[in-house]
Scaffold this motif. Structure first.
Motif, mmCIF file in Angstrom:
data_model
loop_
_atom_site.group_PDB
_atom_site.id
_atom_site.type_symbol
_atom_site.label_atom_id
_atom_site.label_comp_id
_atom_site.label_asym_id
_atom_site.label_seq_id
_atom_site.Cartn_x
_atom_site.Cartn_y
_atom_site.Cartn_z
ATOM 1 N N GLN A 133 0.856 -1.186 0.000
ATOM 2 C CA GLN A 133 0.000 0.000 0.000
ATOM 3 C C GLN A 133 0.891 1.234 0.000
ATOM 4 O O GLN A 133 1.356 1.674 1.038
ATOM 5 N N GLY A 134 1.158 1.737 -1.180
ATOM 6 C CA GLY A 134 2.046 2.885 -1.260
ATOM 7 C C GLY A 134 2.418 3.186 -2.690
ATOM 8 O O GLY A 134 1.715 2.824 -3.631
ATOM 9 N N ARG A 135 3.543 3.832 -2.832
ATOM 10 C CA ARG A 135 3.991 4.296 -4.146
ATOM 11 C C ARG A 135 5.392 3.779 -4.433
ATOM 12 O O ARG A 135 6.288 3.886 -3.594
ATOM 13 N N VAL A 136 5.572 3.215 -5.621
ATOM 14 C CA VAL A 136 6.882 2.735 -6.060
ATOM 15 C C VAL A 136 7.284 3.544 -7.283
ATOM 16 O O VAL A 136 6.524 3.647 -8.251
ATOM 17 N N GLN A 137 8.489 4.110 -7.248
ATOM 18 C CA GLN A 137 8.992 4.887 -8.372
ATOM 19 C C GLN A 137 10.427 4.463 -8.698
ATOM 20 O O GLN A 137 11.198 4.123 -7.792
ATOM 21 N N VAL A 138 10.737 4.505 -9.978
ATOM 22 C CA VAL A 138 12.097 4.189 -10.419
ATOM 23 C C VAL A 138 12.519 5.220 -11.456
ATOM 24 O O VAL A 138 11.696 5.825 -12.130
ATOM 25 N N ARG A 139 13.806 5.413 -11.546
ATOM 26 C CA ARG A 139 14.358 6.103 -12.709
ATOM 27 C C ARG A 139 15.609 5.352 -13.128
ATOM 28 O O ARG A 139 16.322 4.769 -12.300
ATOM 29 N N THR A 140 15.858 5.367 -14.412
ATOM 30 C CA THR A 140 16.911 4.535 -14.973
ATOM 31 C C THR A 140 17.795 5.345 -15.897
ATOM 32 O O THR A 140 17.398 6.404 -16.393
ATOM 33 N N ARG A 141 18.990 4.823 -16.132
ATOM 34 C CA ARG A 141 19.940 5.490 -17.031
ATOM 35 C C ARG A 141 20.086 4.649 -18.292
ATOM 36 O O ARG A 141 20.345 3.440 -18.227
ATOM 37 N N ALA A 142 19.880 5.273 -19.441
ATOM 38 C CA ALA A 142 20.025 4.576 -20.708
ATOM 39 C C ALA A 142 21.452 4.069 -20.858
ATOM 40 O O ALA A 142 22.419 4.775 -20.531
ATOM 41 N N SER A 143 21.595 2.844 -21.332
ATOM 42 C CA SER A 143 22.908 2.205 -21.431
ATOM 43 C C SER A 143 23.883 3.039 -22.263
ATOM 44 O O SER A 143 23.532 3.566 -23.321
ATOM 45 N N GLY A 144 25.093 3.168 -21.733
ATOM 46 C CA GLY A 144 26.158 3.859 -22.457
ATOM 47 C C GLY A 144 26.020 5.359 -22.506
ATOM 48 O O GLY A 144 26.713 6.015 -23.282
ATOM 49 N N THR A 145 25.128 5.916 -21.696
ATOM 50 C CA THR A 145 24.924 7.363 -21.681
ATOM 51 C C THR A 145 24.963 7.868 -20.246
ATOM 52 O O THR A 145 25.060 7.098 -19.292
ATOM 53 N N ALA A 146 24.863 9.180 -20.101
ATOM 54 C CA ALA A 146 24.753 9.790 -18.778
ATOM 55 C C ALA A 146 23.336 10.313 -18.557
ATOM 56 O O ALA A 146 23.084 11.060 -17.617
ATOM 57 N N LYS A 147 22.397 9.897 -19.422
ATOM 58 C CA LYS A 147 21.038 10.422 -19.381
ATOM 59 C C LYS A 147 20.147 9.568 -18.484
ATOM 60 O O LYS A 147 19.971 8.374 -18.712
ATOM 61 N N TRP A 148 19.584 10.217 -17.472
ATOM 62 C CA TRP A 148 18.660 9.544 -16.562
ATOM 63 C C TRP A 148 17.220 9.912 -16.933
ATOM 64 O O TRP A 148 16.937 11.035 -17.333
ATOM 65 N N SER A 149 16.351 8.951 -16.790
ATOM 66 C CA SER A 149 14.940 9.184 -17.072
ATOM 67 C C SER A 149 14.305 9.980 -15.940
ATOM 68 O O SER A 149 14.904 10.167 -14.872
ATOM 69 N N VAL A 150 13.094 10.441 -16.166
ATOM 70 C CA VAL A 150 12.311 11.032 -15.092
ATOM 71 C C VAL A 150 11.839 9.896 -14.187
ATOM 72 O O VAL A 150 11.919 8.717 -14.529
ATOM 73 N N TRP A 151 11.330 10.248 -13.009
ATOM 74 C CA TRP A 151 10.762 9.230 -12.123
ATOM 75 C C TRP A 151 9.520 8.624 -12.780
ATOM 76 O O TRP A 151 8.659 9.342 -13.282
ATOM 77 N N GLN A 152 9.453 7.307 -12.776
ATOM 78 C CA GLN A 152 8.312 6.589 -13.348
ATOM 79 C C GLN A 152 7.629 5.760 -12.264
ATOM 80 O O GLN A 152 8.299 5.088 -11.472
ATOM 81 N N ASP A 153 6.309 5.810 -12.243
ATOM 82 C CA ASP A 153 5.555 5.026 -11.276
ATOM 83 C C ASP A 153 5.426 3.582 -11.741
ATOM 84 O O ASP A 153 5.220 3.306 -12.923
ATOM 85 N N VAL A 154 5.537 2.667 -10.800
ATOM 86 C CA VAL A 154 5.336 1.242 -11.040
ATOM 87 C C VAL A 154 4.001 0.848 -10.420
ATOM 88 O O VAL A 154 3.719 1.196 -9.271
ATOM 89 N N ASP A 155 3.172 0.147 -11.178
ATOM 90 C CA ASP A 155 1.854 -0.258 -10.694
ATOM 91 C C ASP A 155 2.022 -1.258 -9.550
ATOM 92 O O ASP A 155 2.577 -2.340 -9.726
ATOM 93 N N THR A 156 1.541 -0.890 -8.361
ATOM 94 C CA THR A 156 1.742 -1.743 -7.176
ATOM 95 C C THR A 156 0.646 -2.788 -7.003
ATOM 96 O O THR A 156 0.820 -3.736 -6.243
ATOM 97 N N HIS A 157 -0.480 -2.618 -7.686
ATOM 98 C CA HIS A 157 -1.601 -3.545 -7.495
ATOM 99 C C HIS A 157 -1.519 -4.643 -8.545
ATOM 100 O O HIS A 157 -2.049 -4.531 -9.646
ATOM 101 N N ASN A 158 -0.842 -5.717 -8.160
ATOM 102 C CA ASN A 158 -0.586 -6.794 -9.108
ATOM 103 C C ASN A 158 -0.966 -8.165 -8.558
ATOM 104 O O ASN A 158 -0.907 -9.161 -9.269
ATOM 105 N N HIS A 159 -1.371 -8.234 -7.275
ATOM 106 C CA HIS A 159 -1.616 -9.545 -6.668
ATOM 107 C C HIS A 159 -2.815 -10.252 -7.269
ATOM 108 O O HIS A 159 -2.961 -11.465 -7.131
ATOM 109 N N GLU A 160 -3.684 -9.487 -7.964
ATOM 110 C CA GLU A 160 -4.857 -10.118 -8.574
ATOM 111 C C GLU A 160 -4.506 -10.860 -9.866
ATOM 112 O O GLU A 160 -5.326 -11.593 -10.400
ATOM 113 N N HIS A 161 -3.291 -10.665 -10.371
ATOM 114 C CA HIS A 161 -2.786 -11.473 -11.486
ATOM 115 C C HIS A 161 -2.023 -12.635 -10.849
ATOM 116 O O HIS A 161 -0.832 -12.526 -10.549
#
Length: 566
Positions: free
Chosen positions: A160-188
């Motif tokens: 019950q909360g919020r999960v966020q990630v940001r990642t760096r494209a391979s071979g670059t110094a560019k980081w993505s913006v924060w992206q939300d990950v869908d936390t409600h997955n137990h019904e699958h």
């Protein structure tokens, strides 16, 4: 009348015997990937449960169709002949040829730790949260990955909360913006009290998120505030986060050999010229009546071919069907009963269909033309990851439509990589026996085989908690809460359901009853009336398949029924 393949199990066994399935030297003796000094765990082939020192017992197959449990000598001889005849279709492996293990992939599993956001970070609401309600992973260099997800120890505990990630494209110094990950997955998931659910390997998990080729990651997880303000105005933190939080970084491995696009393909997609592993042979053999062993795709059939083949498969020739129109034909001649579990080029007839399908369905069945389906071999499944046995239900009375909630930032050419990543995430990270969905569809409308066991068979999936029995799950790759699903994907849903539901005599515009296995909408044991083509949210209180895709299901039902000739 076309001859019948006696049983899927017999075909599988015969196929395994028909091939001297030696793995190449590279596949057998390849050294493990070097451990990255910046990762705590890299698990290219180790089940997620090893993290908690639990054994990984092999879960036995559950209900089988009668044809699959038949073990007569005659059946084995028939299957052996079929498999032996198909064997020449596979080119022998040369010394330098690749095997299925040339697409290994890997999983990096990194533990999350208490994390305090810096005061300058205003992207999360201020809270008086203790360490147990705020965890994460600071920016970190890692080995290549393309999909992320968060897992935890107890599958019955929700995050019950919020999960966020940001990642760096391979071979670059560019980081993505924060992206939300869908936390409600137990019904699958697999149904409660099933062997898959109670295996001891299943873990709680978020939905997976496709981020593309990356080599850096940052994660933050914050428990949901309960809404009460503290004296200083900050929100009071809610329930603690689940125990054992890890970020899973999935590398799908290299793409399988390129195949021509569906529009350029001609005839049957030929098998790849390499050696099948025993697991791959078994996975392919259950589709051997639809395409050659080792084929990368099951070819489409015309409407006429599909109808004719289904009539023949069900034990009634065209002449016998025509005799019913003659005076006294239907009265003087006993009705030829369907043969549950038999197979032909069109597929398998479940045991429940013999009683449900009427004479009209046998004479001119309501079924859509079989669409082209990319096989597990076509999208590059590593068959050594899944459990060896296949699990079946009795029939297919309904189709549940899902979205994978993995984001829309992929190209159709990347769809096999996305599916391989989801497969690995379901099995290695979440502890499932195989990928949960029976079929997957990309944004271009390409259809892919999901859980192993045969595309025309009633394979038990793990897609709609409480309603996996006597149903199938179709997942469209992407997220469709705020984005419209591509028209090609909706059309593919209609084509696939018109064929697969037609095999079992189901009307896409109709209603059916399914018995709940337990969930948050219906108690266990309750008979629930549902649309034959339903959205995931019809069986469980969830956002899936996203409001925009759910709104298109009416169109899919009408189109599917039209494809069936209704």
């Amino acid at each position: 009348m076309r001859g019948y393949l006696a049983s899927s199990i017999a075909v599988t066994c015969a196929a395994a015997l028909a091939f001297p399935l030696a793995l190449s030297t590279d596949a057998v003796a390849a050294p493990p990937a070097a451990e990255s000094p910046t990762t705590d765990r890299a698990t290219p082939d180790r089940p997620a449960s090893d993290r908690t020192a639990r054994a990984r017992p092999e879960t036995p197959s559950t209900s089988k169709t009668p044809a699959e449990t038949a073990k007569s000598a005659k059946s084995a001889e028939t299957a052996a002949g079929a498999a032996g005849a198909a064997a020449p279709a596979l080119a022998p492996a040369s010394a330098g040829s690749a095997t299925d293990r040339s697409i290994p992939g890997s999983t990096q599993s990194l533990p999350l730790a208490p994390l305090t956001p810096p005061p300058s970070d205003r992207t999360l609401p201020p809270t008086s949260a203790p360490a147990s309600t705020t965890q994460g992973l600071p920016r970190r260099d890692v080995r290549h990955f393309s999909l992320v997800g968060v897992v935890w120890d107890n599958p019955d505990t929700e995050l019950q909360g919020r999960v966020q990630v940001r990642t760096r494209a391979s071979g670059t110094a560019k980081w993505s913006v924060w992206q939300d990950v869908d936390t409600h997955n137990h019904e699958h998931a697999a149904d409660p009290d099933t062997a898959e659910r109670t295996s001891g390997r299943v873990r709680g998990s978020t939905a997976p998120l496709w981020v593309g080729d990356s080599d850096g990651v940052e994660v933050r997880v914050q428990a949901e505030a309960d809404g009460r303000p503290e004296a200083d105005g900050r929100a009071v933190a809610g329930d603690p986060l689940p125990r054992g939080l890890h970020i899973e970084l999935i590398d799908p491995g290299v793409d399988p050999a390129a195949e021509p696009p569906p529009g350029q393909a001609s005839g049957v997609d030929t098998p790849r010229g390499n050696v099948l592993s025993p697991e791959a042979a078994a996975s392919s053999a259950v589709n051997a009546d639809l395409a050659p062993l080792g084929a990368t795709a099951i070819p489409a059939l015309s409407q006429k071919q599909t109808e004719a083949d289904l009539v023949a498969t069900r034990g009634e020739t065209a002449e016998a069907a025509g005799a019913k129109d003659k005076p006294g034909g239907s009265k003087d001649k006993p009705v030829v009963k369907d043969k549950p579990g038999t197979t032909g080029k069109t597929g398998t007839i479940g045991p429940g269909d013999a009683a449900d399908t009427g004479a009209d369905q046998r004479v001119k069945p309501y079924i859509g033309a079989r669409p082209r389906i990319v096989t597990r071999r076509g999208w590059g499944a590593d068959e050594t990851l899944r459990e060896r046995n296949f699990s079946y239900t009795k029939t297919v009375k309904a189709a549940f439509v899902h979205h994978t909630a993995s984001g829309n930032n992929y190209r159709c050419a990347q769809a096999p990589s996305v599916i391989r990543s989801i497969y690995r995430y379901h099995v290695k990270s979440s502890g499932w026996r195989d990928i949960g969905y029976n079929f997957l569809i990309d944004k271009c409308g390409n259809i892919y085989e999901g859980r192993a066991g045969g595309v025309a068979k009633p394979v038990m999936g793990a897609h709609t908690l409480g309603f996996n029995t006597n149903s199938m799950g179709i997942a469209v790759l992407g997220s469709f809460g705020a984005s419209n699903p591509p028209a090609a994907a909706v059309k593919a849903i209609a084509k696939l359901t018109a064929w697969k539901l037609g095999l079992f005599g189901a009307n896409p515009k109709g209603k059916t009853y399914l018995k709940s296995g337990g969930g948050n909408l219906y108690r266990k044991g309750k008979n629930v009336r549902l649309n034959v083509i339903s959205g995931h949210r019809d069986g469980f209180a969830t956002e899936c398949p996203g409001g925009r895709l759910y709104a298109k299901l009416g169109t899919a039902r009408v189109t599917s029924a039209r494809y069936q000739g209704r």
